[in-house]
Design a protein around this motif. Structure first.
Motif, short mmCIF file in Angstrom:
data_model
loop_
_atom_site.label_atom_id
_atom_site.label_comp_id
_atom_site.label_asym_id
_atom_site.label_seq_id
_atom_site.Cartn_x
_atom_site.Cartn_y
_atom_site.Cartn_z
N LYS A 38 0.83 -1.20 0.00
CA LYS A 38 0.00 0.00 0.00
C LYS A 38 0.87 1.26 0.00
O LYS A 38 1.92 1.31 0.64
CB LYS A 38 -0.94 0.01 1.20
N TYR A 55 0.69 5.27 0.87
CA TYR A 55 -0.04 6.31 1.59
C TYR A 55 0.49 7.67 1.15
O TYR A 55 1.70 7.91 1.19
CB TYR A 55 0.13 6.14 3.10
N TYR A 72 -6.60 3.27 -6.73
CA TYR A 72 -7.12 3.88 -5.51
C TYR A 72 -7.80 2.82 -4.65
O TYR A 72 -8.56 1.99 -5.14
CB TYR A 72 -8.12 4.98 -5.87
N ILE A 73 -7.53 2.89 -3.32
CA ILE A 73 -8.14 1.95 -2.38
C ILE A 73 -9.07 2.66 -1.41
O ILE A 73 -10.23 2.26 -1.25
CB ILE A 73 -7.04 1.20 -1.58
N ASP A 74 -8.59 3.71 -0.76
CA ASP A 74 -9.39 4.34 0.29
C ASP A 74 -8.76 5.68 0.66
O ASP A 74 -7.72 6.08 0.10
CB ASP A 74 -9.44 3.42 1.51
N GLN A 75 -9.37 6.37 1.62
CA GLN A 75 -8.83 7.60 2.18
C GLN A 75 -9.24 7.71 3.63
O GLN A 75 -10.20 7.07 4.08
CB GLN A 75 -9.28 8.82 1.39
N PHE A 76 -8.52 8.53 4.40
CA PHE A 76 -8.86 8.71 5.82
C PHE A 76 -8.35 10.05 6.29
O PHE A 76 -7.54 10.71 5.61
CB PHE A 76 -8.30 7.57 6.67
N GLU A 83 -6.42 -0.18 9.96
CA GLU A 83 -7.75 -0.21 9.37
C GLU A 83 -8.26 1.19 9.08
O GLU A 83 -9.43 1.40 8.79
CB GLU A 83 -8.72 -0.95 10.29
N LEU A 84 -7.38 2.19 9.19
CA LEU A 84 -7.64 3.59 8.86
C LEU A 84 -8.60 4.26 9.83
O LEU A 84 -9.27 5.24 9.47
CB LEU A 84 -8.16 3.72 7.41
N ASN A 120 -4.65 9.69 1.12
CA ASN A 120 -5.17 8.72 0.16
C ASN A 120 -4.34 7.44 0.22
O ASN A 120 -3.14 7.49 0.45
CB ASN A 120 -5.14 9.28 -1.26
#
Length: 353
Positions: free
Chosen positions: A167, A169, A187-191, A232-233, A179
């Motif tokens: 991953k 970041y 793209y996987i996710d954002q936090f 796990e963000l 991101n």
């Protein structure tokens, strides 16, 4: 302690196999071929423990260990130009460096901030700040690919960048979030942009990931804290509010957390329980640093600060004693920013030159 750690790692067969896989590029080296290579997956648990102990000792001795100690730091800020790897004398070791990109907006051209390296491929990942993208180069500086231009992973001034596992970041300085992508740029996710005000980011900068539990540490320049999120963000905690006045970059070791502060120029050291310990490397005093935003650590625990005022890489011990100034008295550096050390022990520097 080393024996206990190795035994702990090897309790889980899956984790054992993953650990061995992570080190396969080392196991194929000449000095390991006869002892480690062909039979390693057929060994008994006891044999694996013995071999991995030797491997840990070897990697520590030769400054190559990457599993428990986090060497992938992220760098920061302003108008940058090109990645430069130069011939420099670092602790009597020659570090081969290449010029890998021009300043610009075409593919392969950069206006970057942060830089990091993928330990598995040794590819160089550049947070291309002004072009709102990440560009990827191989270890020789050849352009490979770029990402990301589209929603929902669209970038907004990518600042810090770090790779952990598979991953990537990337902190978004104007996007108020981090991101997450895979190493191919998907793209996987954002936090960082959800929750209460105390749990959300303002202007995130430097990043680091704990190799112990996968926790993600994020400097926030304007909130004057370091945020910690789980793997796990999920928001976990923040720290440094009473000590930090513009945290820009962060590095983790087994027992310490280093934070480069630009508002109160120095390096703050926190304990792993997030309590404040002490500060070192102040700005302006004799033997210290000029104005700096970026740093990394080597495997010996030395602090390498990219000093754009003095046009050197200042090297300090873990206790803050100046022991080297890479590039002093030469024109190696012009106005350097991001800095990282790759698995071949090369110092990679982003320079505006």
């Amino acid at each position: 302690e080393l024996d206990e750690k190795v035994n702990e790692l090897l309790l889980d067969q899956k984790e054992t196999d993953e650990l061995i896989s992570d080190y396969e590029y080392e196991l194929s080296r000449d000095e390991f071929k006869s002892e480690f290579s062909k039979s390693i997956h057929e060994d008994t648990q006891k044999q694996k423990i013995q071999k991995l102990k030797k491997l840990y000792h070897h990697r520590t001795k030769h400054h190559m260990i990457h599993y428990e100690w986090d060497n992938d730091m992220v760098q920061d800020f302003s108008k940058l130009g090109k990645i430069e790897l130069k011939e420099v004398n670092y602790h009597n070791k020659t570090t081969p460096i290449i010029e890998s990109s021009k300043r610009g907006s075409k593919s392969g051209e950069i206006k970057p901030l942060g830089v990091t390296v993928d330990d598995k491929s040794n590819n160089i990942f550049v947070a291309d700040y002004e072009n709102d993208r990440v560009q990827v180069f191989d270890s020789n500086g050849k352009y490979l690919y770029k990402f990301c231009d589209n929603e929902p992973g669209k970038m907004n001034r990518p600042h810090g960048i770090v790779i952990y596992g598979d991953k990537v970041y990337v902190s978004q300085f104007h996007g108020k979030r981090v991101n997450v992508y895979d190493v191919k740029g998907n793209y996987i996710d954002q936090f960082g942009n959800h929750g209460s005000e105390s749990e959300t980011m303002s202007h995130p900068t430097g990043l680091a990931v704990s190799h112990k539990n996968g926790d993600i540490y994020v400097c926030d320049l304007y909130r004057d804290v370091v945020f910690v999120y789980t793997n796990e963000l999920k928001y976990k905690v923040s720290f440094g509010k009473s000590k930090l006045y513009g945290p820009k970059d962060i590095a983790l070791t087994q027992g310490r957390i280093y934070v480069l502060d630009v508002g109160n120029p120095c390096v703050h050291i926190f304990n792993t329980d997030l309590s404040y310990s002490h500060s070192i490397v102040s700005r302006g005093s004799d033997g210290q640093v000029g104005y700096s935003y970026f740093f990394t650590l080597d495997i010996e625990g030395n602090i390498l600060i990219s000093d754009s005022d003095k046009h050197v890489i200042s090297v300090f011990t873990a206790e803050g004693e100046l022991i080297d100034e890479i590039g002093k008295g030469s024109d190696i550096f012009y106005k350097q920013y991001g800095i990282v050390i790759d698995r071949m022990n090369r110092i990679i520097v982003v320079d505006e030159k």
